[in-house]
Each structure stands twice: as C-alpha cells, then as structure tokens.
Enzyme design. Sequence first.
Site, PDB file in Angstrom:
ATOM      1  N   GLU A 134       3.948 -20.807 -39.019  1.00 32.41           N
ATOM      2  CA  GLU A 134       3.601 -21.192 -40.385  1.00 32.41           C
ATOM      3  C   GLU A 134       2.547 -22.294 -40.388  1.00 32.41           C
ATOM      4  O   GLU A 134       2.615 -23.257 -41.153  1.00 32.41           O
ATOM      5  CB  GLU A 134       4.850 -21.622 -41.153  1.00 32.41           C
ATOM      6  N   GLU A 139      10.286 -13.368 -39.597  1.00 30.93           N
ATOM      7  CA  GLU A 139      11.297 -14.110 -40.341  1.00 30.93           C
ATOM      8  C   GLU A 139      11.251 -13.612 -41.781  1.00 30.93           C
ATOM      9  O   GLU A 139      10.214 -13.681 -42.441  1.00 30.93           O
ATOM     10  CB  GLU A 139      11.010 -15.606 -40.282  1.00 30.93           C
TER      11      GLU A 139
END
Length: 335
Positions: free
Chosen positions: A157, A261
């Site tokens: 991220e 995820e």
Amino acid sequence: MAIARRRSCPTVAAILMAAVSLLVSACGAGGGDDARAGTATAPAAHFDASSMLKPSGRALGVVDDKTPWQYGIVTTFAEEAGRAPDIREYYDSWGDDFDPEGNAYLWQHGQLPMLALVPSDTSLTDIAAGKDDAYIQRLADQIASYDGPLALSFAGEMNGPWNSWGPKHTKPADFVAAWKRVHDVFAERHVTNVIWVWTPHVVDTGTPAALRPYYPGDAYVDWVGLIGYYGPIDGVAFSSLFTPTMRQIADFSDKPVLIAETGVAQSDQKEAHIRDLFRGAAKAGVIGLVWYDQRKDWPGGKQLMDWRISTSTGARAAFQVESGRGGFGHPFKTD
C-alpha cells in the site's frame, strides 16, 4: 486497507538446515560465494520458487496479524470456507527476525507463507542508501535457511496516504529505490525461495496516485498483489473496485495478479458482493485472492466493520459456492 501492524517477537536467527529439512518436503540446489565484497558467505536457499511463479490454478488464502505459529485463523477459515487455505499471509515489522520454523510449519501443512514486511519505523531513503543493509542481509540469510517458498511483500500500500511510506511522506522514486535495494541484497545472498509481490492499494477516492511511478520493473517483481475491500466508501462491484486498477497496471506490467488482501463488509448486500468478488476475479484471470477474516475499523474512521465469512449463513454459503465455482483453492505445484 490500513491494518494495525504488530511487532512480533524475534525468533532464533540461526537454525540447523537439517532440522528444517525434516519439516518440509521440498528439494532444490543452491550455492556460490557471496557477491558483496567484505561480507561473510551467505547460505544459499535450497528451495527454488521459480516453478511457482505462474500457477495453473487459483489460490485461496487468509490474512491476519498473528504469527505463523498462531494457527487458529487457518482452522477457522477452513471451517468457514469449506476448505483449508493455500496462502497464509501475516505481517512483520522492519527489524523483526524471520521465523524459519513457523514458516516451515505453514508450508508443511499446505499453506504458502506470505510475509508483508512493514517499514513503519524506518525511512525508505535510508533503506535505499544502504544504511540497513546489515538487517537485509540477516533477513535474507534467515529466509534462505527456511527450505520452502515465501511470498514477500515489502512496503505494501505504498500509494496509501495513511502509511508513513505513502504519498505526502515519501516519493515514488524512494520507494522504488528501497525495493530494488532489498531485492538486490537478496540476489547477492543467492536467495532463490522468494516470490516478490508488489502490493499497491487499488486506485480509489482515498488512493488516487498513479501507480506506474511506484513500479520497480518486471525484473524486480514476480506477482502484482492488489489490496481492496468491499465497504461503505469504495467497493460495490469488482468492475469499479479492481478493474480500473488492473487496466492501469496492464499498461506497464503483465505479471500475474493476486488479490493480496480483500474482504466484504457486513451489510444487506454482503452475499451479492461476495458473489461479485469471486465471479469478477475469476473472469479477470487472477491467480488467487487472500481474505481478511476479522473485524476491523474502516480506515480513517471509527466504524467497526465485520469482514468475516461467518457473519451470516447466507454469506458463508455464498463464499463456499462461489469460491468452488470459480476454481479457487488448489495445492501449489512445485515441479
């Protein structure tokens, strides 16, 4: 999704190779002198993960913030999903030691370990400049001593502004330089058992940054791993949550895509969203998806979201039916 990161307790840094080989049924070859002048010879990994880079089926995985030895999430997921996961993802902080025994336990029981390495207490510029090379060398040697494969995500991220290594905190060029430094040190240590997973968050209202400047290059990446959730802000359909990001990435990389995820928040649309997720992922040709099966506040807020499969009988049934229909869940082939 911003998940609370936990610093795990360091494990024994060195382990007898013979002891690990008793736990894992994998074979290969490695060797050679260390490429970095002035450092000790590194143990070469016995396991070669190259045969796993292009899976023939779709993996089904689970992620949480516990250590590999805390196996309860695997047992719970197997009960809820109707089958054991193929991937068990977990988090470690920068500076933590790798746990060869715990990861060997996962691999022995059918899960590909996936480590999300979080650089929360260091700067990417320091990593890129070589200031943490001693730690990277130690980590590389520890991972090499584990005679099995490891999917490794570093600074995931990176396009998320909530991370200290994200936009407004670190430039994309610094992320790329740090990624390459870590990768290059591993290569110098002859580590062959790592699958390198580049894991941006999907491009949405909270993460609008272009992804190409963050990409280290095909020579440094094995899988693209996307992170995105069906929730109250973004994520009402695969076509809006994942497809635009996949199209953007396709302009500069053709690496296999893993949804690294994801989850579906509890709502009156949860069953429909689960069906949409699996059908969209299968149609898009991803190599698998990793489910976040916990309760957690939505990023940037205090709204507690329930991502678990078992929030309702309907959600559980939808998960089992759609994952089976889409061909998710297969043993990794290593030959």
